[in-house]
Design a protein around this motif. Structure first.
Motif, PDB file in Angstrom:
ATOM      1  N   ASN A  86     -30.630 -19.696 -28.712  1.00  0.00           N
ATOM      2  CA  ASN A  86     -30.410 -18.443 -27.649  1.00  0.00           C
ATOM      3  C   ASN A  86     -31.605 -17.408 -28.783  1.00  0.00           C
ATOM      4  N   SER A  88     -34.779 -16.770 -31.176  1.00  0.00           N
ATOM      5  CA  SER A  88     -35.206 -15.682 -32.511  1.00  0.00           C
ATOM      6  C   SER A  88     -34.176 -14.441 -32.614  1.00  0.00           C
ATOM      7  N   THR A  89     -33.233 -14.254 -31.588  1.00  0.00           N
ATOM      8  CA  THR A  89     -32.193 -13.333 -30.952  1.00  0.00           C
ATOM      9  C   THR A  89     -31.897 -13.211 -31.827  1.00  0.00           C
ATOM     10  N   ASN A  92     -31.748 -13.958 -35.603  1.00  0.00           N
ATOM     11  CA  ASN A  92     -31.706 -12.692 -35.997  1.00  0.00           C
ATOM     12  C   ASN A  92     -30.173 -12.227 -36.132  1.00  0.00           C
ATOM     13  N   HIS A 113     -38.409  -5.926 -34.214  1.00  0.00           N
ATOM     14  CA  HIS A 113     -37.211  -6.613 -33.057  1.00  0.00           C
ATOM     15  C   HIS A 113     -36.553  -5.714 -32.873  1.00  0.00           C
ATOM     16  N   SER A 115     -33.543  -7.017 -32.204  1.00  0.00           N
ATOM     17  CA  SER A 115     -33.027  -7.952 -32.411  1.00  0.00           C
ATOM     18  C   SER A 115     -32.453  -7.430 -33.960  1.00  0.00           C
ATOM     19  N   THR A 165     -40.621  -8.711 -40.920  1.00  0.00           N
ATOM     20  CA  THR A 165     -41.582  -9.217 -39.516  1.00  0.00           C
ATOM     21  C   THR A 165     -42.856  -9.747 -39.609  1.00  0.00           C
ATOM     22  N   TYR A 169     -46.814  -9.313 -33.356  1.00  0.00           N
ATOM     23  CA  TYR A 169     -46.996  -9.480 -31.956  1.00  0.00           C
ATOM     24  C   TYR A 169     -48.067 -10.084 -31.737  1.00  0.00           C
ATOM     25  N   ASP A 194     -38.649 -12.772 -39.683  1.00  0.00           N
ATOM     26  CA  ASP A 194     -38.724 -12.480 -38.606  1.00  0.00           C
ATOM     27  C   ASP A 194     -40.367 -13.099 -38.368  1.00  0.00           C
ATOM     28  N   ALA A 196     -41.019 -15.239 -35.684  1.00  0.00           N
ATOM     29  CA  ALA A 196     -40.874 -15.473 -34.402  1.00  0.00           C
ATOM     30  C   ALA A 196     -42.548 -15.961 -33.762  1.00  0.00           C
ATOM     31  N   HIS A 224     -40.613 -21.455 -28.790  1.00  0.00           N
ATOM     32  CA  HIS A 224     -40.794 -21.011 -27.324  1.00  0.00           C
ATOM     33  C   HIS A 224     -41.937 -20.490 -27.655  1.00  0.00           C
TER      34      HIS A 224
HETATM   35  C1  LIG Z   1     -41.240  -9.645 -33.128  1.00  0.00           C
HETATM   36  C2  LIG Z   1     -39.949 -10.501 -32.263  1.00  0.00           C
HETATM   37  N1  LIG Z   1     -39.193 -11.259 -33.284  1.00  0.00           N
HETATM   38  C3  LIG Z   1     -38.050 -11.573 -32.473  1.00  0.00           C
HETATM   39  C4  LIG Z   1     -38.223 -12.050 -31.222  1.00  0.00           C
HETATM   40  C5  LIG Z   1     -37.148 -12.039 -29.849  1.00  0.00           C
HETATM   41  O1  LIG Z   1     -37.551 -13.834 -29.509  1.00  0.00           O
HETATM   42  P1  LIG Z   1     -37.335 -14.690 -29.276  1.00  0.00           P
HETATM   43  O2  LIG Z   1     -37.299 -13.690 -27.531  1.00  0.00           O
HETATM   44  O3  LIG Z   1     -36.820 -15.988 -28.870  1.00  0.00           O
HETATM   45  O4  LIG Z   1     -35.071 -14.647 -28.765  1.00  0.00           O
HETATM   46  C6  LIG Z   1     -39.156 -11.330 -30.426  1.00  0.00           C
HETATM   47  C7  LIG Z   1     -39.598 -10.845 -29.024  1.00  0.00           C
HETATM   48  O5  LIG Z   1     -40.545 -11.530 -28.346  1.00  0.00           O
HETATM   49  C8  LIG Z   1     -40.318 -10.563 -31.213  1.00  0.00           C
HETATM   50  O6  LIG Z   1     -41.369 -10.495 -30.564  1.00  0.00           O
END
Ligand SMILES: Cc1ncc(COP(=O)(O)O)c(C=O)c1O
Length: 475
Positions: A86, A88-89, A92, A113, A115, A165, A169, A194, A196, A224
């Motif tokens: 599910n 990185s959400t 985290n 993020h 999450s 983080t 992005y 994080d 991600a 992914h």
């Molecule tokens: C910095 C960051 N952390 C966590 C996430 C969540 O990742 P996921 O889409 O794999 O749940 C994102 C998604 O864009 C993100 O940009």
């Protein structure tokens, strides 16, 4: 035949499939036979299996999934690594659940993020928000500095964890991370990262160092996003003297489905293998592909390419146009970028193993045609970074759980000084909360919000831009 012997879970699925099994088990599509999806999707459903003999169990792995996760841990040099279904959400969420108790103070980057914000609310931890530095080159919010972490630790000596983080992005790296880890560890504070957008850093030294390598305790990666894994498929790595792998496993089995997708998990095994077998020659091919693309784009009139710390990310600007206008024109030519903001579009490059000059030339051709039809839209004159310096660290007056129980009212921004924000107030761009839910509104905040409103900045969250009212807590 062991065609996929270096990918234990992929091999286990293939072995199962080769036995031409008759399905009297879930899922109900019965190997795709009852599915009406397009043929290509239906074909893949023969591998959409469940916890059958030989296929192991994500939550109690002892067979193919354990082998695959062990290989992952060896590659990233963690103590234990987990497959996530599910995103990185969920990583985290699990990371914070495994580390903090209700009421604990946790250092959090203001541009985290959602999450992470959700995890804080769910765990009942109290955030200490740190403002990120502003990056002039990319015109985006970056990462938090060692200086601001040190200041926060001085002001809030009871901090129990820090969640940061890096990369952002846009591919900006926290260059202070190693020292931040050292300082936090010297106070027995675990560092949760994080990452991600950084699952691919491991493949070559030309990419930044992974947070794990720099000593972080828990690291979440959306495989992914940058490796060839299916959407949602992600990794979580643990290497810590503060947080135990079993505790992370405990929360993951609570937070993740009891029927995790084997397609997703197999794609993680495959993505790990892709990263592990990524050679110097592969990287050279990627470099040639990337250089050709940059060169080709820079040769187009009015196009500017901005590089970031991560070679997989490129920012592309068209002089005199917003990123939104460029994105629109590119989409008309069939080129889809990751995102657009006022200044630019963001490209996430493919981590190719072999180059493809013809394809690159085709992309440049399409880009040229897009530039011919991009409509002129003036870039905003707002300096979106001003507010980042209001305070380097601050904590909330009420936690999210407390806020849910409280009454709120909408009042004019001029009357809001001294009140507590009922929800986040987010100038967009850059999409970083000027105020987070539960923070006390200062005179500086109200002035800044009024300045931004006058300049025509857009907002998200607890603010009505027409009435200039904000939602505050009734104390
Ligand atoms: C910095 C960051 N952390 C966590 C996430 C969540 O990742 P996921 O889409 O794999 O749940 C994102 C998604 O864009 C993100 O940009």
């Amino acid at each position: 035949m062991m065609k996929y012997q270096d990918r234990p879970l992929v091999q286990a699925l293939e072995n199962f499939h080769n036995r031409k099994p008759v399905s009297f088990h879930v899922p109900g599509h019965k190997g795709g036979a009852l599915s009406d999806l397009p043929a290509a999707v239906r074909q893949a459903l023969v591998y959409d299996l469940t916890e059958l003999t030989g296929l192991d169990d994500l939550h109690e792995p002892t067979g193919a999934i354990k082998e695959a996760e062990d290989k992952l841990a060896r590659l990233y040099e963690s103590e234990r690594s987990f497959f996530l279904v599910n995103g990185s959400t969920v990583g985290n969420l699990a990371m914070l659940y495994a580390t903090v108790q209700p009421g604990d103070l946790v250092i959090v980057q203001r541009n985290a993020h959602k999450s992470i914000f959700n995890a804080l609310e769910l765990t009942g931890a109290n955030p200490v928000f740190l403002s990120p530095d502003w990056d002039e080159q990319t015109q985006t919010a970056g990462t938090v500095s060692l200086k601001s972490v040190n200041e926060a630790l001085k002001q809030y000596p009871n901090v129990k964890a820090a969640v940061l983080t890096t990369p952002t992005y846009y591919g900006l790296i926290n260059k202070d991370l190693k020292q931040i880890v050292e300082v936090c560890h010297s106070h027995s504070i675990p560092i949760l990262i994080d990452e991600a957008h950084g699952a691919h850093f491991i493949v070559n030294d030309a990419f930044p160092k992974s947070a794990l390598e720099l000593g972080a305790d828990l690291v979440v990666q959306s495989a992914h996003k940058t490796l060839p894994a299916m959407t949602m498929a992600s990794f979580l790595h643990v290497r810590s003297k503060f947080v135990k792998g079993e505790r992370v496993a405990h929360f993951l089995q609570m937070l993740q489905s009891s029927s995790p997708s084997y397609l997703l998990m197999a794609s993680l095994d495959d993505a790990r293998y892709y990263a592990e077998t990524y050679s110097e020659d592969h990287y050279k091919s990627f470099q040639i592909y990337r250089n050709n693309l940059i060169q080709g784009l820079c040769n187009i009139e009015c196009v500017e390419v901005v590089e970031t710390d991560d070679k997989l990310k490129l920012l592309i600007r068209a002089t005199g146009h917003t990123g939104y206008a460029l994105q629109e024109a590119l989409e008309q030519q069939g080129i889809y970028s990751e995102l657009a903001d006022v200044y630019q579009v963001l490209f996430v490059l493919p981590l190719v193993k072999t180059g493809d000059e013809e394809r690159c030339a085709d992309i440049i051709g399409k880009f040229k045609r897009a530039m011919d039809c991009v409509t002129v839209k003036k870039a905003t004159s707002i300096r979106v970074n001003n507010f980042l310096s209001i305070s380097s660290s601050s904590s909330v007056v009420y936690t999210a759980t407390q806020l849910h129980m409280m009454d709120t009212e909408w009042i004019h921004i001029q009357l809001a000084t001294g009140k507590v924000a009922a929800d986040a107030i987010i100038p967009y761009p850059p999409g970083i909360p000027l105020l987070c839910a539960g923070e006390r509104i200062s005179q500086e905040h109200t002035e800044q919000i009024q300045d931004l409103l006058m300049a025509g900045c857009r907002f998200q969250g607890a603010i009505n831009m027409e009435t200039k009212k904000v939602k505050v807590v009734l104390e």
